[in-house]
Design a protein around this motif. Structure first.
Motif, PDB file in Angstrom:
ATOM      1  N   ASN A 185     -41.892  -9.007 -49.559  1.00  0.00           N
ATOM      2  CA  ASN A 185     -40.614  -8.464 -50.020  1.00  0.00           C
ATOM      3  C   ASN A 185     -39.980  -7.498 -49.029  1.00  0.00           C
ATOM      4  N   VAL A 186     -40.469  -7.489 -47.808  1.00  0.00           N
ATOM      5  CA  VAL A 186     -39.937  -6.605 -46.772  1.00  0.00           C
ATOM      6  C   VAL A 186     -38.873  -7.351 -45.977  1.00  0.00           C
TER       7      VAL A 186
ATOM      8  N   ALA B  47     -56.994  -2.054 -34.361  1.00  0.00           N
ATOM      9  CA  ALA B  47     -55.959  -3.077 -34.166  1.00  0.00           C
ATOM     10  C   ALA B  47     -54.764  -2.491 -33.430  1.00  0.00           C
ATOM     11  N   TRP B  48     -54.100  -3.347 -32.674  1.00  0.00           N
ATOM     12  CA  TRP B  48     -52.897  -2.991 -31.924  1.00  0.00           C
ATOM     13  C   TRP B  48     -51.878  -4.100 -32.151  1.00  0.00           C
ATOM     14  N   LEU B  49     -50.603  -3.773 -32.058  1.00  0.00           N
ATOM     15  CA  LEU B  49     -49.556  -4.778 -32.117  1.00  0.00           C
ATOM     16  C   LEU B  49     -48.967  -4.929 -30.724  1.00  0.00           C
ATOM     17  N   ASP B  50     -48.818  -6.155 -30.280  1.00  0.00           N
ATOM     18  CA  ASP B  50     -48.235  -6.446 -28.976  1.00  0.00           C
ATOM     19  C   ASP B  50     -47.048  -7.380 -29.192  1.00  0.00           C
TER      20      ASP B  50
ATOM     21  N   ILE C  84     -51.677  -9.629 -45.267  1.00  0.00           N
ATOM     22  CA  ILE C  84     -50.445  -9.265 -44.555  1.00  0.00           C
ATOM     23  C   ILE C  84     -49.260 -10.030 -45.141  1.00  0.00           C
ATOM     24  N   SER C  85     -49.426 -11.317 -45.330  1.00  0.00           N
ATOM     25  CA  SER C  85     -48.340 -12.124 -45.900  1.00  0.00           C
ATOM     26  C   SER C  85     -47.938 -11.619 -47.277  1.00  0.00           C
TER      27      SER C  85
ATOM     28  N   VAL D 143     -42.514  -0.629 -41.089  1.00  0.00           N
ATOM     29  CA  VAL D 143     -43.362  -1.049 -42.203  1.00  0.00           C
ATOM     30  C   VAL D 143     -44.138  -2.324 -41.842  1.00  0.00           C
ATOM     31  N   VAL D 144     -43.548  -3.185 -41.050  1.00  0.00           N
ATOM     32  CA  VAL D 144     -44.236  -4.413 -40.624  1.00  0.00           C
ATOM     33  C   VAL D 144     -45.399  -4.061 -39.702  1.00  0.00           C
TER      34      VAL D 144
END
Length: 164
Positions: free
Chosen positions: A61-62, A83-86, A55-56, A94-95
């Protein structure tokens, strides 16, 4: 007009290349239960390290403003990963897409039964996770019909398996 030009001149400095840090691993279940489901946690540790590193690298470059959140991950006994983002912050798509994609495409680890659910707390460009914040993605809240503190009583593993 001068104010708009002045703002446009400094706008690029408001967001910067994403520096992602993962200061927190939140096990949804007690450590003993996770160890009973996985055996030695070396493979789980390898998986987490690979996800964080990839991920890093992909986001280096984002452009992103400071933000924070949790990348919540479930690994099932059949090897599938979801996976989920909270987060309460607005992050570039894009992130969010990169984080979820990397988590779901990285080779997982062995789970003996059910699912192992955990979260990687992250900060982007200095974003800090507020104290006492627990991960519980919006999708889970909808499925469990709960809000904030009500969600603490939900059996997360059962919810994840039922809504996969």
């Amino acid at each position: 007009m001068k104010k708009i030009l002045w703002l446009l001149l400094f706008l690029p400095t408001l967001s910067q290349a994403a520096q992602v840090e993962f200061p927190l691993i939140n096990l949804i279940h007690p450590t003993r239960r996770v160890e009973a489901k996985t055996g030695p946690v070396d493979d789980m540790r390898r998986y987490i390290r690979e996800v964080k590193t990839e991920i890093s690298a992909q986001l280096a470059n984002v452009q992103a403003n400071p933000g924070w959140g949790f990348l919540v991950i479930a690994v099932r006994e059949d090897g599938r990963i979801k996976a989920w983002l909270d987060t309460d912050d607005v992050l570039p798509s894009v992130v969010t897409q990169t984080m979820v994609s990397v988590a779901q495409s990285t080779e997982g680890f062995r789970v003996k039964s059910g699912a192992v659910v955990f979260a990687l707390g992250f900060g982007i460009n200095g974003g800090n996770i507020p104290l006492f914040t627990q991960p519980f993605p919006v999708e889970w809240k909808k499925a469990a019909a709960c809000e904030n503190h009500d969600c603490l009583r939900v059996d997360v593993e059962r919810l994840v398996l039922e809504t996969w």
